[in-house]
Design an enzyme around this catalytic site. Structure first.
Site, mmCIF file in Angstrom:
data_model
loop_
_atom_site.group_PDB
_atom_site.id
_atom_site.type_symbol
_atom_site.label_atom_id
_atom_site.label_comp_id
_atom_site.label_asym_id
_atom_site.label_seq_id
_atom_site.Cartn_x
_atom_site.Cartn_y
_atom_site.Cartn_z
ATOM 1 N N LEU A 180 0.884 -1.170 0.000
ATOM 2 C CA LEU A 180 0.000 0.000 0.000
ATOM 3 C C LEU A 180 0.920 1.216 0.000
ATOM 4 C CD1 LEU A 180 -2.678 -1.003 2.693
ATOM 5 C CD2 LEU A 180 -3.039 -0.806 0.227
ATOM 6 N N ASP A 181 0.510 2.268 -0.682
ATOM 7 C CA ASP A 181 1.336 3.478 -0.696
ATOM 8 C C ASP A 181 1.519 4.006 0.727
ATOM 9 O OD1 ASP A 181 1.329 3.335 -3.444
ATOM 10 O OD2 ASP A 181 -0.276 4.815 -3.686
ATOM 11 N N MET A 182 2.550 4.813 0.890
ATOM 12 C CA MET A 182 2.859 5.355 2.217
ATOM 13 C C MET A 182 1.666 6.112 2.814
ATOM 14 S SD MET A 182 6.222 7.473 3.203
ATOM 15 C CE MET A 182 6.645 7.827 4.889
ATOM 16 N N HIS A 206 0.061 2.657 -7.900
ATOM 17 C CA HIS A 206 -0.872 3.784 -7.676
ATOM 18 C C HIS A 206 -2.176 3.613 -8.458
ATOM 19 C CE1 HIS A 206 2.431 5.622 -5.696
ATOM 20 N NE2 HIS A 206 3.039 6.089 -6.760
ATOM 21 N N LYS A 224 -5.356 5.684 -7.409
ATOM 22 C CA LYS A 224 -5.095 7.132 -7.582
ATOM 23 C C LYS A 224 -5.109 7.488 -9.068
ATOM 24 C CE LYS A 224 -2.322 7.486 -3.406
ATOM 25 N NZ LYS A 224 -0.963 7.386 -2.884
#
Ligand code: URA
Length: 259
Positions: A118-120, A209, A212
């Site tokens: 998972l992204d930061m 991503h 997003k």
């Protein structure tokens, strides 16, 4: 020279697993492969050749050898659900010194690693395990494991925008995103007067991503992102930063997602 007489094999223990399962879990071969080794007379339990694959053995009590070499100890497999908070990288080390989830993993009694990432700035459900084979299958694009996100976006997407998320034709990078399921949950205007909307989005890809990029592609960039389900497992009320072991039925769901 007459062969030294060996004591008869101990009766099969009540607890224990079938020999070929123990061998497969030790990483020696598949169960089929183990059955072949047994049939070829290459496997001994407590010194005696075993040709019956169904024999129940307890590796902590019996010495199992294959071609005279001791069977490596089977590693017990562990599975956890982690509510990853935002602000942490899903890696175990970062050359730039940013915070990672390692500190959370170090609290566990066994060494596990995250399945996917998972992204930061993204929070939510992350599976942790030491089952490398299952993790590899879950992460493989061909598995098309469903992942559901609670997405807060800028603006108010309309039905046409949602249809683009569902269509399988929305370009992100060089190829379209696979069809997703998108539902508009609510819309609001925040205290600063900004229009916001909340979507539930389920996708079966895990490109970099991905959510997003999909939301930016429909003109409604992500403001906040949280993964709430993975392969049929739900984050539910697991509080942020908490880790809990998976129930057997949940492990079966994960296994079912890749077969
Ligand atoms: N999609 C994203 O954009 N980021 C994630 O971390 C997961 C899915």
């Amino acid at each position: 020279m007459a062969e030294k007489k060996r004591p008869a094999l101990k009766p099969a223990p009540e607890e224990g697993d079938r020999l070929q399962k123990v061998m497969a879990e030790a990483g020696l071969s598949s169960r089929r492969g183990a059955e072949r080794l047994i049939a070829e007379g290459r496997v001994r339990v407590d010194g005696r050749v075993v040709t019956r694959p169904g024999l129940k053995v307890d590796q902590s009590r019996s010495e199992i050898t294959v071609d005279g070499r001791p069977l490596p100890r089977a590693q017990k497999l562990h599975y956890y659900m982690f509510h990853k908070p935002s602000g942490y990288l899903t890696t175990l080390a970062d050359p730039q010194g940013r915070p990672t989830i390692k500190g959370y993993l170090d609290q566990l009694p066994v060494r596990v690693f995250p399945v996917g990432r998972l992204d930061m700035d993204v929070e939510g459900l992350l599976i942790l395990t030491n089952d490398g084979q299952l993790a590899k299958k879950l992460m493989h694009p061909s598995s098309r494991v469903p992942k559901t996100y609670w997405v807060k976006v800028a603006g108010h997407p309309d039905e046409q925008d949602l249809e683009k998320l569902r269509s399988g034709r929305l370009m992100i990078g060089e190829r379209p995103a696979a069809p997703g399921q998108a539902t508009l949950v609510k819309t609001a205007v925040d205290r600063a007067g900004q229009s916001r909307a909340w979507l539930l989005l389920t996708i079966t890809e895990g490109r970099h991503h991905q959510v997003k990029r999909m939301c930016s592609a429909i003109g409604h960039p992500v403001v906040k992102l949280k993964r709430v389900a993975y392969a049929g497992l739900e984050l539910g009320s697991l509080r942020r930063e908490a880790i809990r072991p998976l129930a057997p039925a949940e492990i079966r769901l994960l296994e079912g997602a890749v077969c």
